[in-house]
Design a protein around this motif. Structure first.
Motif, PDB file in Angstrom:
ATOM      1  N   ARG A  22       0.713  -1.174   0.273  1.00  0.00           N
ATOM      2  CA  ARG A  22       0.250  -0.328  -0.326  1.00  0.00           C
ATOM      3  C   ARG A  22       0.687   1.210  -0.202  1.00  0.00           C
ATOM      4  N   ALA A  23       2.023   0.953   1.214  1.00  0.00           N
ATOM      5  CA  ALA A  23       2.490   2.105   0.821  1.00  0.00           C
ATOM      6  C   ALA A  23       3.117   2.678  -0.689  1.00  0.00           C
ATOM      7  N   THR A  24       4.178   2.109  -0.766  1.00  0.00           N
ATOM      8  CA  THR A  24       4.627   2.108  -2.194  1.00  0.00           C
ATOM      9  C   THR A  24       3.557   1.796  -3.785  1.00  0.00           C
ATOM     10  N   GLY A  25       2.110   2.485  -3.499  1.00  0.00           N
ATOM     11  CA  GLY A  25       1.407   2.393  -4.071  1.00  0.00           C
ATOM     12  C   GLY A  25      -0.047   1.243  -5.162  1.00  0.00           C
ATOM     13  N   MET A  26       0.943   0.336  -4.221  1.00  0.00           N
ATOM     14  CA  MET A  26      -0.206  -0.868  -5.176  1.00  0.00           C
ATOM     15  C   MET A  26      -1.212  -0.159  -4.794  1.00  0.00           C
ATOM     16  N   PRO A  27      -2.915  -0.452  -5.527  1.00  0.00           N
ATOM     17  CA  PRO A  27      -3.583  -0.700  -5.475  1.00  0.00           C
ATOM     18  C   PRO A  27      -4.574  -1.603  -5.162  1.00  0.00           C
ATOM     19  N   ILE A  28      -5.479  -1.304  -4.315  1.00  0.00           N
ATOM     20  CA  ILE A  28      -6.167  -2.737  -3.388  1.00  0.00           C
ATOM     21  C   ILE A  28      -6.571  -3.719  -4.029  1.00  0.00           C
ATOM     22  N   ARG A  29      -7.186  -3.573  -5.517  1.00  0.00           N
ATOM     23  CA  ARG A  29      -7.567  -4.483  -6.310  1.00  0.00           C
ATOM     24  C   ARG A  29      -6.077  -5.405  -6.380  1.00  0.00           C
ATOM     25  N   ARG A  30      -5.281  -5.066  -6.801  1.00  0.00           N
ATOM     26  CA  ARG A  30      -3.552  -5.881  -7.548  1.00  0.00           C
ATOM     27  C   ARG A  30      -3.375  -6.651  -6.102  1.00  0.00           C
ATOM     28  N   ILE A  31      -4.180  -5.618  -4.577  1.00  0.00           N
ATOM     29  CA  ILE A  31      -3.211  -6.294  -3.649  1.00  0.00           C
ATOM     30  C   ILE A  31      -4.264  -7.477  -3.039  1.00  0.00           C
ATOM     31  N   GLN A  32      -5.305  -7.758  -3.603  1.00  0.00           N
ATOM     32  CA  GLN A  32      -6.888  -7.943  -3.477  1.00  0.00           C
ATOM     33  C   GLN A  32      -6.120 -10.295  -4.592  1.00  0.00           C
ATOM     34  N   GLU A  33      -5.519  -9.604  -5.953  1.00  0.00           N
ATOM     35  CA  GLU A  33      -5.081 -10.406  -6.451  1.00  0.00           C
ATOM     36  C   GLU A  33      -4.532 -11.056  -6.407  1.00  0.00           C
ATOM     37  N   PHE A  34      -3.052 -10.318  -5.538  1.00  0.00           N
ATOM     38  CA  PHE A  34      -2.028 -10.370  -4.993  1.00  0.00           C
ATOM     39  C   PHE A  34      -2.404 -11.809  -3.609  1.00  0.00           C
ATOM     40  N   ALA A  35      -3.162 -11.576  -3.175  1.00  0.00           N
ATOM     41  CA  ALA A  35      -3.809 -12.014  -2.017  1.00  0.00           C
ATOM     42  C   ALA A  35      -4.591 -13.580  -1.969  1.00  0.00           C
ATOM     43  N   SER A  36      -5.113 -12.884  -3.166  1.00  0.00           N
ATOM     44  CA  SER A  36      -6.047 -14.707  -3.502  1.00  0.00           C
ATOM     45  C   SER A  36      -5.096 -15.195  -4.576  1.00  0.00           C
ATOM     46  N   LEU A  37      -3.695 -15.275  -4.543  1.00  0.00           N
ATOM     47  CA  LEU A  37      -3.166 -16.288  -5.326  1.00  0.00           C
ATOM     48  C   LEU A  37      -2.033 -16.820  -4.342  1.00  0.00           C
ATOM     49  N   VAL A  38      -2.219 -15.800  -2.726  1.00  0.00           N
ATOM     50  CA  VAL A  38      -0.966 -16.333  -1.851  1.00  0.00           C
ATOM     51  C   VAL A  38      -1.888 -17.529  -1.187  1.00  0.00           C
ATOM     52  N   PRO A  39      -3.243 -18.380  -0.312  1.00  0.00           N
ATOM     53  CA  PRO A  39      -2.924 -19.384  -0.514  1.00  0.00           C
ATOM     54  C   PRO A  39      -3.188 -20.497  -0.966  1.00  0.00           C
ATOM     55  N   GLN A  40      -3.012 -20.035  -2.573  1.00  0.00           N
ATOM     56  CA  GLN A  40      -2.013 -21.328  -2.844  1.00  0.00           C
ATOM     57  C   GLN A  40      -1.504 -21.969  -3.718  1.00  0.00           C
ATOM     58  N   GLY A  41      -0.077 -21.421  -2.716  1.00  0.00           N
ATOM     59  CA  GLY A  41       1.201 -22.487  -2.688  1.00  0.00           C
ATOM     60  C   GLY A  41       1.668 -21.590  -4.172  1.00  0.00           C
ATOM     61  N   ARG A  42       2.535 -22.955  -4.410  1.00  0.00           N
ATOM     62  CA  ARG A  42       3.940 -23.172  -5.112  1.00  0.00           C
ATOM     63  C   ARG A  42       2.911 -23.178  -6.124  1.00  0.00           C
ATOM     64  N   ALA A  43       1.768 -23.428  -6.816  1.00  0.00           N
ATOM     65  CA  ALA A  43       1.020 -23.371  -7.918  1.00  0.00           C
ATOM     66  C   ALA A  43       0.610 -22.676  -8.368  1.00  0.00           C
ATOM     67  N   THR A  44       0.567 -21.317  -7.531  1.00  0.00           N
ATOM     68  CA  THR A  44       0.497 -19.793  -8.336  1.00  0.00           C
ATOM     69  C   THR A  44       1.708 -18.561  -8.238  1.00  0.00           C
ATOM     70  N   LEU A  45       3.321 -19.648  -7.716  1.00  0.00           N
ATOM     71  CA  LEU A  45       4.464 -19.044  -7.659  1.00  0.00           C
ATOM     72  C   LEU A  45       4.557 -18.136  -8.823  1.00  0.00           C
TER      73      LEU A  45
END
Length: 121
Positions: free
Chosen positions: A59-82
């Motif tokens: 957030r502090a580096t200007g990433m929009p919430i939508r992109r952070i949500q996209e990233f956050a949605s990938l995290v629980p999927q583990g290595r498959a979304t590396l």
């Protein structure tokens, strides 16, 4: 359990985010649901604080919430979304580098103006 966990107020104090923001991050999927005690109160662990710290960085580096949500949605999927996680972060890094270059150019312009003013005195 309580010795190893933090209340939302304690997490707020440590992260610099309000309790409202911490609840918002969870509600919109930036954070996975936080563990709750028997009374239903959120209890944060060190891993939660690390995730929040990284979200703060994005957030502090200007990433929009939508992109952070996209990233956050990938995290629980583990290595498959590396690869997708790497692509997203590398893209953000490139954007930051471009912004830093623009700021450095603006700093040069400001420095020149300061020099002009100093010479005029």
């Amino acid at each position: 359990m309580d010795m190893e966990t933090l209340t939302i107020q304690e997490a707020s104090s440590l992260t610099g985010l309000s309790a409202h923001t911490l609840r918002y991050y969870e509600r919109v999927g930036l954070l996975e649901p936080v563990t709750r005690n028997a009374g239903g109160h959120r209890r944060y662990i060190q891993a939660d604080l690390e995730k929040i710290k990284f979200l703060n960085c994005l957030r502090a580096t200007g990433m929009p919430i939508r992109r952070i949500q996209e990233f956050a949605s990938l995290v629980p999927q583990g290595r498959a979304t590396l690869d997708a996680k790497l692509d997203l972060l590398e893209s953000h890094k490139r954007d930051l580098q471009t912004h830093i270059q623009e700021l450095e150019h603006m700093l040069i312009v400001i420095d020149k103006k300061i020099q002009q003013f100093r010479q005029a005195t």
